[in-house]
Design a protein around this motif. Structure first.
Motif, short mmCIF file in Angstrom:
data_model
loop_
_atom_site.label_atom_id
_atom_site.label_comp_id
_atom_site.label_asym_id
_atom_site.label_seq_id
_atom_site.Cartn_x
_atom_site.Cartn_y
_atom_site.Cartn_z
N GLY A 31 -10.51 -23.52 45.78
CA GLY A 31 -11.57 -23.90 44.87
C GLY A 31 -11.31 -25.21 44.19
O GLY A 31 -10.36 -25.93 44.51
N LYS A 32 -12.17 -25.52 43.24
CA LYS A 32 -12.09 -26.81 42.58
C LYS A 32 -12.71 -26.73 41.20
O LYS A 32 -13.74 -26.07 41.00
N GLU A 141 -24.28 -25.56 43.17
CA GLU A 141 -23.01 -25.69 43.90
C GLU A 141 -22.83 -27.11 44.43
O GLU A 141 -21.74 -27.69 44.36
N ASN A 142 -23.90 -27.70 44.96
CA ASN A 142 -23.83 -29.05 45.51
C ASN A 142 -23.44 -30.07 44.45
O ASN A 142 -22.62 -30.96 44.69
N GLU A 143 -24.03 -29.93 43.25
CA GLU A 143 -23.71 -30.86 42.16
C GLU A 143 -22.24 -30.75 41.75
O GLU A 143 -21.56 -31.75 41.54
N VAL A 144 -21.77 -29.51 41.64
CA VAL A 144 -20.43 -29.27 41.11
C VAL A 144 -19.35 -29.53 42.15
O VAL A 144 -18.38 -30.25 41.90
N ARG A 145 -19.52 -28.97 43.33
CA ARG A 145 -18.46 -29.03 44.33
C ARG A 145 -18.37 -30.38 45.03
O ARG A 145 -17.27 -30.86 45.32
N TYR A 146 -19.53 -30.98 45.30
CA TYR A 146 -19.52 -32.16 46.15
C TYR A 146 -19.79 -33.46 45.40
O TYR A 146 -19.46 -34.54 45.89
N VAL A 166 -21.58 -25.07 34.14
CA VAL A 166 -20.84 -24.83 35.38
C VAL A 166 -19.95 -26.03 35.65
O VAL A 166 -20.42 -27.17 35.71
N ILE A 167 -18.65 -25.79 35.81
CA ILE A 167 -17.67 -26.87 35.94
C ILE A 167 -16.79 -26.73 37.18
O ILE A 167 -15.95 -27.59 37.43
N GLY A 168 -16.98 -25.67 37.98
CA GLY A 168 -16.12 -25.52 39.15
C GLY A 168 -16.61 -24.42 40.07
O GLY A 168 -17.59 -23.71 39.78
N TRP A 169 -15.88 -24.29 41.20
CA TRP A 169 -16.28 -23.32 42.21
C TRP A 169 -15.04 -22.78 42.89
O TRP A 169 -14.08 -23.51 43.12
N TYR A 178 -17.44 -21.44 34.96
CA TYR A 178 -18.28 -22.04 33.93
C TYR A 178 -17.62 -21.96 32.55
O TYR A 178 -16.80 -21.08 32.27
N ALA A 179 -17.99 -22.93 31.71
CA ALA A 179 -17.49 -23.01 30.35
C ALA A 179 -18.45 -22.30 29.42
O ALA A 179 -19.65 -22.57 29.43
#
Length: 349
Positions: A31-32, A141-146, A166-169, A178-179
């Motif tokens: 993850g990230k 997911e696209n915004e956060v991960r990529y 949302v800050i990671g995946w 998420y925070a």
């Protein structure tokens, strides 16, 4: 609740870094987490400012070290007071609506850009927050991960609405990280998280449409028009709640169209800037809203001042020429008197 807490406030107080956590999970391919999302920014202490917390978290992620209390008190509260709806239970159930959250983020960015301009720098790039409706969980997911960009998401917390960031995946179990506005960081299966989102029309009257998110984009402010359009389009009355931004907006209305026309106007003074755009001799109060009528009046006044200055200058030039001619004439007279030939002729007679 069906989620797990990764990072508690106690862990934060012991200087646990989420970046270390992120590196570990990236190394394992599990993850990230977006860099800088581990910074402790405070915790929500009322019943409406979870949106201010999300705005603060996003600002910190893009490099602005600002606290939740600062954003809440100096920015969100101004926006909230100015645009608070009159819907039933708006204050307790909604807090900052999506457009107000975006405007809170943008107001802070705008102030920092404006301060840079006022005191000598030309800021041409930055970030803006924007609202998107009907965003799917895959869009998030696209915004956060990529793209490495946080997303503020509106979810149900019981019967109330609540903002989380949302800050990671996590790859291993398709979980959203998420925070929370209490300072903790949690993760939850993305489908369970998606089911908590506000996906109906119950809040449409307050400006909340189904599956609304607030995301951020990198933008370029190559002109003052772009600066205001990116950050305040359709919300001109908010500009004057942010002092330096209001000053620049008034200069823009008066004719300053480029950054380099007004850069460093603080130390130089507004009068020098107004001279540079053809409005000499006038120093209006740039901290208050200026209407189109005000602008026309000032420009007419500046025209009269310029015309009077030209008239006085012309009179001064004419008087200077008259004095020069008089001096020249007197000099010739004295020269003639002192000429020996003139003496000789007079003596011979």
């Amino acid at each position: 609740m069906n989620f797990k807490t990764i990072l508690s406030m106690a862990a934060i107080s012991l200087s646990f870094t989420m970046n270390a956590y992120s590196t570990y999970y990236e190394y394992k391919g599990e993850g990230k987490i977006i860099p800088n999302s581990d910074k402790y920014i405070g915790a929500q202490n009322d019943n409406w400012s979870c949106g201010a917390y999300s705005a603060t978290k996003m600002l910190n992620i893009v490099g602005h070290g600002v606290s939740y209390n600062t954003i809440k008190n100096d920015y969100a509260q101004k926006v909230f007071s100015a645009f608070a709806g009159r819907f039933s239970n708006t204050v307790t159930d909604i807090g900052l609506t999506p457009d107000k959250l975006a405007l809170t983020f943008n107001s802070y960015i705008a102030q920092k850009v404006a301060e840079s301009i006022k005191y000598g720098g030309i800021k041409t790039k930055g970030y803006k927050a924007e609202v998107r409706i009907n965003a799917s969980i895959n869009d998030i997911e696209n915004e956060v991960r990529y793209k490495n960009r946080p997303v503020a998401v509106l979810v149900y917390a019981g019967s109330q609405l609540h903002w989380v960031t949302v800050i990671g995946w996590m790859n291993s179990n398709s979980s959203v990280i998420y925070a929370e506005s209490d300072g903790t960081i949690n993760y939850e299966n993305k489908y369970e998280f998606d089911r908590k989102r506000v996906n109906n029309w119950n809040w449409a009257a307050a400006g909340i449409l189904p599956n609304t998110i607030v995301k951020i984009e990198e933008v370029e402010f190559n002109k003052l028009d772009a600066f205001f359009d990116h950050l305040f389009l359709g919300t001109e009355n908010a500009i004057y709640q942010i002092p330096v931004v209001g000053e620049i907006y008034n200069l823009h209305k008066l004719g300053a169209e480029k950054f380099n026309q007004i850069v460093n106007f603080g130390p130089r003074g507004a009068n020098e800037v107004l001279k540079s755009i053809g409005l000499p001799g006038i120093v209006p109060d740039l901290t208050v809203p200026m209407t189109l009528e005000d602008v026309v009046k000032l420009k007419n006044q500046a025209k009269k001042v310029a015309e009077e200055a030209a008239r006085v200058s012309q009179q001064a030039a004419q008087e200077a020429q008259r004095v020069r001619d008089q001096i020249a004439e007197e000099a010739n007279r004295i020269k003639n008197q002192l000429n020996p030939r003139n003496w000789c002729c007079k003596w011979r007679r």
